[in-house]
Design a protein around this motif. Sequence first.
Motif, mmCIF file in Angstrom:
data_model
loop_
_atom_site.group_PDB
_atom_site.id
_atom_site.type_symbol
_atom_site.label_atom_id
_atom_site.label_comp_id
_atom_site.label_asym_id
_atom_site.label_seq_id
_atom_site.Cartn_x
_atom_site.Cartn_y
_atom_site.Cartn_z
ATOM 1 N N SER A 83 0.850 -1.198 0.000
ATOM 2 C CA SER A 83 0.000 0.000 0.000
ATOM 3 C C SER A 83 0.882 1.243 0.000
ATOM 4 N N ARG A 84 0.262 2.366 -0.342
ATOM 5 C CA ARG A 84 1.019 3.634 -0.326
ATOM 6 C C ARG A 84 1.547 3.920 1.078
ATOM 7 N N LYS A 85 0.707 3.599 2.043
ATOM 8 C CA LYS A 85 1.083 3.887 3.428
ATOM 9 C C LYS A 85 2.299 3.051 3.837
ATOM 10 N N ALA A 91 5.360 4.382 2.061
ATOM 11 C CA ALA A 91 5.765 5.660 2.669
ATOM 12 C C ALA A 91 6.487 5.418 3.984
ATOM 13 N N GLY A 149 10.149 6.525 4.813
ATOM 14 C CA GLY A 149 10.220 7.658 5.738
ATOM 15 C C GLY A 149 9.709 8.945 5.133
ATOM 16 N N VAL A 150 8.647 8.836 4.324
ATOM 17 C CA VAL A 150 8.033 10.045 3.749
ATOM 18 C C VAL A 150 6.540 10.040 4.078
ATOM 19 N N HIS A 151 5.891 11.179 3.869
ATOM 20 C CA HIS A 151 4.449 11.268 4.067
ATOM 21 C C HIS A 151 3.777 10.412 2.996
ATOM 22 N N TYR A 152 2.680 9.703 3.386
ATOM 23 C CA TYR A 152 2.081 8.785 2.402
ATOM 24 C C TYR A 152 1.517 9.518 1.188
ATOM 25 N N GLN A 153 1.136 10.791 1.352
ATOM 26 C CA GLN A 153 0.627 11.529 0.186
ATOM 27 C C GLN A 153 1.752 11.818 -0.815
ATOM 28 N N THR A 154 2.976 11.793 -0.330
ATOM 29 C CA THR A 154 4.114 12.008 -1.233
ATOM 30 C C THR A 154 4.176 10.881 -2.266
ATOM 31 N N GLY A 156 1.606 9.315 -3.451
ATOM 32 C CA GLY A 156 0.556 9.661 -4.418
ATOM 33 C C GLY A 156 1.028 10.723 -5.402
ATOM 34 N N PRO A 162 11.180 13.037 -7.568
ATOM 35 C CA PRO A 162 11.966 12.844 -6.348
ATOM 36 C C PRO A 162 13.414 13.274 -6.513
ATOM 37 N N SER A 163 14.053 13.480 -5.377
ATOM 38 C CA SER A 163 15.501 13.731 -5.398
ATOM 39 C C SER A 163 16.191 12.421 -5.798
ATOM 40 N N LEU A 185 15.972 9.938 -2.920
ATOM 41 C CA LEU A 185 14.692 9.235 -2.751
ATOM 42 C C LEU A 185 14.467 8.238 -3.890
#
Lengths: 79, 189
Positions: A20-22, A25, A29-34, A36, A45-46, A49
């Motif tokens: 899953s996205r969650k 994420a 170590g990123v926000h799950y909306q990232t 998306g 992304p950098s 990442l």
Amino acid sequence: MSAEEVHNRISMLRAERGVSRKDLAAALGVHYQTIGYLERGEYSPSLFLALRIAEYFGVPVEVVFSLRPFPRLGSEVVK
Amino acid sequence: MGQINERQFAEVRRSVPFFWYGTRRGRRTAVVLGAAAVALGYVSAVVCWFLAPSDPAMWTTFTLGGIGLLVYAWAYAVLLVASGGAVAMGENRLDERQLAERRQVRSLAHRATAWLLGLTLALTFFLDGADHFLVRIPTAAAVIYVFALFLTHLILPHLITGWRLPDPLAEDEENEGPLAEPSGNGAPA
């Protein structure tokens, strides 16, 4: 092609691995909306990442990211 | 200004219904109402300019200020949650995408407040020149104007973020639902 457009296969790899996205994420170590935003191509992304995403899926970075659109699944067979 | 932490963010999030921060319509309504609340401050300053010191000026200021501050606090809370804390949380609590968004939004807000300050300066010079270098302004008008400017400075990044945010994807909505446990930001501390 936009100068800074980066195409990716994150959603495909995620679906294939049943992640899953969650979960992705949390692993990165990123926000799950990232995740998306990345999948929709609204954020590039950098390098750090991008490498971590490739490492997470266990594939070379060019399998996940490309400057050109990825061919659609089955397009080789159709040819 | 102080930055909030995950616990404070979770508390604010619990107090805001999902509709307001989770849908574009809700967020944009909050943006419009937040901007209107700030505008009430400027209206109040103009009223004080022409009527202060007087009872009508005082009651107008209290009424507009009271309504404006209530709406402002509500809109601020909605937009804070909508941005996932990207504007108000410490940098070490955000990921690279949120940091990039924050830099862009703050840059836009900085430009907008610079224009407002420039307009204020131009207005001051204009009045100064028109009235033999002596401007008489009721203190209340000056104080309220500066206060409105301060509130504008605080909320503007949130207004810009709230207006631009796209709706979360279906899977995100499941995570963001009102029954979902707030999980903080996920970014490394």
